[in-house]
Design a protein around this motif. Sequence first.
Motif, PDB file in Angstrom:
ATOM      1  N   LEU A  25      11.602   1.635  -4.886  1.00 38.50           N
ATOM      2  CA  LEU A  25      12.928   0.850  -4.814  1.00 38.50           C
ATOM      3  C   LEU A  25      13.308   0.701  -6.467  1.00 38.50           C
ATOM      4  O   LEU A  25      14.212   0.842  -6.879  1.00 38.50           O
ATOM      5  N   GLY A  26      12.188   0.101  -6.989  1.00 39.06           N
ATOM      6  CA  GLY A  26      12.283  -0.355  -8.596  1.00 39.06           C
ATOM      7  C   GLY A  26      12.638   0.766  -9.227  1.00 39.06           C
ATOM      8  O   GLY A  26      13.533   0.827 -10.210  1.00 39.06           O
ATOM      9  N   SER A  27      11.992   1.981  -8.956  1.00 37.24           N
ATOM     10  CA  SER A  27      12.316   3.415  -9.686  1.00 37.24           C
ATOM     11  C   SER A  27      13.785   3.605  -9.663  1.00 37.24           C
ATOM     12  O   SER A  27      14.503   4.073 -10.533  1.00 37.24           O
ATOM     13  N   PRO A  60      23.606  -2.110  -1.317  1.00 39.92           N
ATOM     14  CA  PRO A  60      22.257  -2.339  -1.141  1.00 39.92           C
ATOM     15  C   PRO A  60      21.634  -1.281  -0.089  1.00 39.92           C
ATOM     16  O   PRO A  60      20.406  -0.613  -0.687  1.00 39.92           O
ATOM     17  N   SER A  61      22.131  -0.721   0.789  1.00 38.87           N
ATOM     18  CA  SER A  61      21.833   0.371   1.580  1.00 38.87           C
ATOM     19  C   SER A  61      21.376   1.865   0.716  1.00 38.87           C
ATOM     20  O   SER A  61      20.591   2.597   1.119  1.00 38.87           O
ATOM     21  N   ALA A 105       0.597  -1.102  -0.128  1.00 35.15           N
ATOM     22  CA  ALA A 105      -0.107   0.157   0.061  1.00 35.15           C
ATOM     23  C   ALA A 105       0.832   1.154   0.075  1.00 35.15           C
ATOM     24  O   ALA A 105       0.423   2.311  -0.448  1.00 35.15           O
ATOM     25  N   ASN A 106       2.017   1.183   0.521  1.00 32.79           N
ATOM     26  CA  ASN A 106       2.878   2.482   0.699  1.00 32.79           C
ATOM     27  C   ASN A 106       3.913   2.596  -0.579  1.00 32.79           C
ATOM     28  O   ASN A 106       4.323   3.666  -0.825  1.00 32.79           O
ATOM     29  N   GLY A 107       3.567   1.596  -1.576  1.00 31.38           N
ATOM     30  CA  GLY A 107       4.439   1.927  -2.871  1.00 31.38           C
ATOM     31  C   GLY A 107       5.886   1.635  -2.694  1.00 31.38           C
ATOM     32  O   GLY A 107       6.547   2.109  -3.563  1.00 31.38           O
ATOM     33  N   SER A 135      15.499   5.288  -2.086  1.00 31.64           N
ATOM     34  CA  SER A 135      14.291   4.988  -1.867  1.00 31.64           C
ATOM     35  C   SER A 135      13.331   5.499  -0.988  1.00 31.64           C
ATOM     36  O   SER A 135      12.082   5.549  -0.897  1.00 31.64           O
ATOM     37  N   GLY A 136      14.147   5.880   0.023  1.00 32.42           N
ATOM     38  CA  GLY A 136      13.209   6.656   1.286  1.00 32.42           C
ATOM     39  C   GLY A 136      12.900   5.633   2.232  1.00 32.42           C
ATOM     40  O   GLY A 136      12.171   5.586   2.966  1.00 32.42           O
ATOM     41  N   LEU A 137      13.454   4.273   2.144  1.00 31.70           N
ATOM     42  CA  LEU A 137      13.034   3.166   2.775  1.00 31.70           C
ATOM     43  C   LEU A 137      14.057   3.147   4.119  1.00 31.70           C
ATOM     44  O   LEU A 137      15.122   3.362   4.225  1.00 31.70           O
TER      45      LEU A 137
END
Length: 81
Positions: free
Chosen positions: A17-19, A72-73, A10-12, A79-81
Amino acid sequence: MARISAASDANGDLEKLGSVIRGRRKAINLSQEAMADAAGIDRSHAGKIERGERNLTLLNLLRIAQALGCRPSDLLTESGL
């Protein structure tokens, strides 16, 4: 603990991440096929990851980051994750 799938993101987050993965790949002029080959994943799976349609595994995140020449980080942070 609930399992997160691409359909329930739901948060996209998967799309974000894909973008970022797509943007990094294009920034270094790497084709999707070349990135997938370097990461050891199927090209169609790489496309689904970039579109946020697949919940990638940690192992695939590590492989993709290596193919893109980053950590990876870096991908997660961008991505803002």
